[in-house]
Scaffold this active site. Structure first.
Site, PDB file in Angstrom:
ATOM      1  N   ARG A  60       0.842  -1.197   0.000  1.00  8.30           N
ATOM      2  CA  ARG A  60       0.000   0.000   0.000  1.00  8.30           C
ATOM      3  C   ARG A  60       0.875   1.244   0.000  1.00  8.30           C
ATOM      4  NH1 ARG A  60       0.160   4.111   2.607  1.00  8.30           N
ATOM      5  NH2 ARG A  60       0.221   2.971   4.571  1.00  8.30           N
ATOM      6  N   GLU A  82       3.971  10.294   7.364  1.00  6.22           N
ATOM      7  CA  GLU A  82       2.848  11.179   7.003  1.00  6.22           C
ATOM      8  C   GLU A  82       2.211  11.807   8.244  1.00  6.22           C
ATOM      9  OE1 GLU A  82       3.515  11.304   4.258  1.00  6.22           O
ATOM     10  OE2 GLU A  82       3.523   9.435   3.135  1.00  6.22           O
ATOM     11  N   ALA A 142      -1.826  11.201   0.638  1.00  4.05           N
ATOM     12  CA  ALA A 142      -1.263   9.969   1.181  1.00  4.05           C
ATOM     13  C   ALA A 142      -1.878   9.620   2.528  1.00  4.05           C
ATOM     14  CB  ALA A 142       0.258  10.101   1.309  1.00  4.05           C
ATOM     15  N   SER A 201       9.293  16.011  11.068  1.00  2.59           N
ATOM     16  CA  SER A 201       8.006  16.626  11.368  1.00  2.59           C
ATOM     17  C   SER A 201       8.011  18.138  11.171  1.00  2.59           C
ATOM     18  CB  SER A 201       7.594  16.307  12.815  1.00  2.59           C
ATOM     19  OG  SER A 201       7.362  14.928  12.976  1.00  2.59           O
ATOM     20  N   LEU A 250      -3.514 -15.443  19.762  1.00  2.00           N
ATOM     21  CA  LEU A 250      -2.696 -16.443  19.077  1.00  2.00           C
ATOM     22  C   LEU A 250      -1.677 -17.092  20.006  1.00  2.00           C
ATOM     23  CD1 LEU A 250      -2.052 -14.437  15.797  1.00  2.00           C
ATOM     24  CD2 LEU A 250      -3.561 -16.409  16.057  1.00  2.00           C
ATOM     25  N   PRO A 287      16.952  14.540   7.333  1.00  2.00           N
ATOM     26  CA  PRO A 287      17.475  13.784   8.492  1.00  2.00           C
ATOM     27  C   PRO A 287      17.184  14.424   9.845  1.00  2.00           C
ATOM     28  CG  PRO A 287      19.120  13.839   6.750  1.00  2.00           C
ATOM     29  CD  PRO A 287      18.012  14.757   6.313  1.00  2.00           C
ATOM     30  N   ILE A 290      13.057   8.250   2.335  1.00  2.00           N
ATOM     31  CA  ILE A 290      12.363   8.511   1.079  1.00  2.00           C
ATOM     32  C   ILE A 290      12.041   7.184   0.401  1.00  2.00           C
ATOM     33  CG2 ILE A 290      12.414   9.754  -1.092  1.00  2.00           C
ATOM     34  CD1 ILE A 290      12.537  11.467   1.538  1.00  2.00           C
ATOM     35  N   GLY A 311      -0.283  19.421   0.366  1.00  2.00           N
ATOM     36  CA  GLY A 311      -1.415  18.934  -0.407  1.00  2.00           C
ATOM     37  C   GLY A 311      -1.232  17.484  -0.801  1.00  2.00           C
TER      38      GLY A 311
END
Length: 412
Positions: free
Chosen positions: A95, A392, A271, A143, A367, A139, A168, A266
Site C-alpha cells: 500500500r 505522514e 497519502a 516533522s 494467538l 534527516p 524517502i 497537499g
C-alpha cells in the site's frame, strides 16, 4: 463445530458501496491474495522488494487511480481507499508503494506540474513503467518541513540543488524524484517569497525562502539514493537516504504550480487519506487470523473462542475495526464531494493507525506464543504499523493539528 458467520454478516460494508467500488475492491483483494500473500513472508524475511509486481499494479489500474487523464483511471476516492485497504491487508509495504507512486509523486506532478511535465512522466508512471519518489523529509526534521535545509539556487539556465533527504520511499528504484527545496534569490541571498502552508503541518519557517518542488531524474549527476539498512519494519519495501551534491537540472524542472509548503502538504494529505483506509486493512487481517485461531485452538477441552475473555477481545476488536472503516468511508464520501478538510484527515489517520495497532496487539494475545511466528501475519503487520504510525505525520503531529482546529491556537 458450528460454522462461524462471515465477517460481512456482522458488518455489511458491501451494502454501503456502489457496484464500481465493489469491483475495485474485489480486484485489489484478488491481486493481494494471488500475487502478494504467497511470497510476502519470504520477502519480509529477506528484505526483498519485488519490482516485477510494479507493472502488474499498473496493469490493474491501481497506480494514480484517483487522478484524471494521462492514463490514470479517474476512480473515486472510496474506490481508491478500498484498494488501499486490500493491499495493506496483505502488507503495508505494497500500500505504501501505491501511495508513494500515486498520492505523492504522481499527485505532485498532476497538481503542480506543467503540461510538458505531465505528458513526460504520468503515462509511464500509471503503467508502472516508471517509478517516482517524493523527497521531502530530511534527516534532522521529519516533522518540521518548514525548517528544511536543502537549497536550490539559480545558475544561468539551470537550478543547482544541494542537501539531504531521509526515509524517502522507492528512491533507489525511482526514475524521477520530486525534490522539495528552499529557493534563494541569487541577487540578494534572501528568499524569493514567504513560505506559505495550507494549515496542515508544522514548522518555524524557512528564513523567508520559498519552498519549491523540482523534478529530478535519478540518473542526474550528484543524486545518490542509498537504501536504509537494519529496518525491523517495512522490510519488503524500500526507504532511502538521498544525497544531493550539486545536482543540476534545467530551468523547466521546477513545478510551476507549487510555491510554499501548501504544495507538499497537499500531496501529504492525499497519502494520509490512503492510510486511513490502509491501516484498517492490516487490522482486518490481524482480526481474521485471531478469529480463525479462536475457533481452532483448544485449551482445557474447548476452543479458546468459547471463553468469555476471548470473546470480549474479539468483540472489542470488531467494534474498532468497524468504526475505523465507517470513518474511512465517511471521509471518502466527503472527499468525493470536495468537502474533506485537513483536520478531518488527521482524525482518520490518527484513529486508524492507533486502533489498528491495538487490534494487532490483541490478536497476538489470542494467538498465544504462535503469534510471534510467521505462521500468522500479526507480528509483521504490527511491525509495519509502527512505521505507518510515524510517517505522514506522527500521532503527536495529528493531535496538534486537531488541537489547533479545536482551539484556534497553535501549540507548535
Amino acid at each position: 463445530m458450528t460454522t462461524a458467520p462471515r465477517l460481512d454478516e456482522v458488518f455489511d460494508l458491501d451494502g454501503l458501496l456502489t457496484a464500481e467500488e465493489r469491483d475495485w475492491q474485489q480486484r485489489a483483494r484478488a491481486f493481494a491474495q494471488e500475487r502478494i500473500l504467497p511470497i510476502i513472508e519470504e520477502d519480509f524475511e529477506n528484505r526483498h522488494f519485488r519490482r516485477e509486481l510494479v507493472r502488474e499494479l499498473g496493469e490493474q489500474g491501481f497506480l494514480g487511480m484517483h487522478l484524471e487523464g494521462y492514463g490514470c483511471a479517474g476512480a473515486g476516492a472510496v474506490s481508491y481507499g478500498l484498494v488501499c485497504l486490500e493491499l495493506e491487508a496483505a502488507d503495508s509495504g505494497w500500500r505504501t508503494f501505491v501511495s508513494v507512486q500515486g498520492s505523492l509523486a504522481m499527485s505532485a506532478i498532476r497538481s503542480y506540474g506543467s503540461e510538458e511535465q505531465k505528458q513526460r512522466w504520468l503515462p509511464g508512471m500509471a503503467k508502472g513503467e516508471l517509478i517516482g519518489c517524493f523527497a521531502l523529509t530530511e534527516p534532522q526534521g521529519g516533522s518540521d518541513p518548514a525548517a528544511m535545509t536543502t537549497v536550490a539556487r539559480r545558475d544561468g539556465d539551470e537550478w543547482v540543488i544541494d542537501g539531504a533527504k531521509r526515509w524517502i520511499g522507492l528512491a533507489s528504484l525511482a526514475d524521477v524524484a520530486v525534490v522539495w527545496a528552499r529557493v534563494e534569490d541569487p541577487s540578494t541571498g534572501s528568499g524569493t517569497g514567504p513560505s506559505t502552508g495550507s494549515g496542515t503541518g508544522t514548522g518555524s519557517g524557512t528564513g523567508g525562502a520559498a519552498v519549491r518542488g523540482f523534478l529530478v531524474p535519478t540518473t542526474t549527476a550528484g543524486f545518490t539514493a542509498t537504501p536504509i539498512e537494519g529496518k525491523l519494519s517495512m522490510r519488503a519495501s524500500v526507504q532511502c537516504d538521498i544525497d544531493l551534491d550539486g545536482v543540476r537540472v534545467p530551468a523547466d524542472a521546477i513545478l510551476p504550480g507549487a510555491s510554499g509548503l501548501s504544495g507538499p502538504f497537499g500531496c501529504l494529505n492525499e497519502a494520509r487519506y490512503g492510510i486511513v483506509w490502509g491501516a484498517m486493512g492490516a487490522a482486518r487481517s490481524c482480526f481474521e487470523a485471531a478469529l480463525e485461531r479462536s475457533r481452532e485452538r483448544e485449551v482445557f477441552g474447548k476452543p479458546i473462542g468459547a471463553n468469555q475473555l476471548t470473546q470480549a477481545k474479539l468483540a472489542d476488536m470488531l467494534l474498532e475495526l468497524e468504526k475505523g472503516i465507517l470513518l474511512a468511508l465517511h471521509l471518502g464520501r466527503l472527499k468525493e464531494q470536495g468537502r474533506l478538510t485537513p483536520a478531518q484527515i488527521s482524525v482518520g489517520k490518527l484513529n486508524s493507525v492507533r486502533e489498528a495497532l491495538e487490534i494487532a496487539h490483541q490478536a497476538r494475545t489470542i494467538l498465544g506464543g504462535d503469534g510471534i511466528t510467521d505462521a500468522f501475519p500479526v507480528m509483521r503487520h504490527a511491525a509495519n504499523l509502527e512505521s505507518v504510525r510515524t510517517y505522514e505525520g506522527t500521532d503527536e503531529i495529528h493531535q496538534l493539528i486537531l488541537g489547533r482546529a479545536l482551539t484556534g491556537l497553535a501549540a507548535f
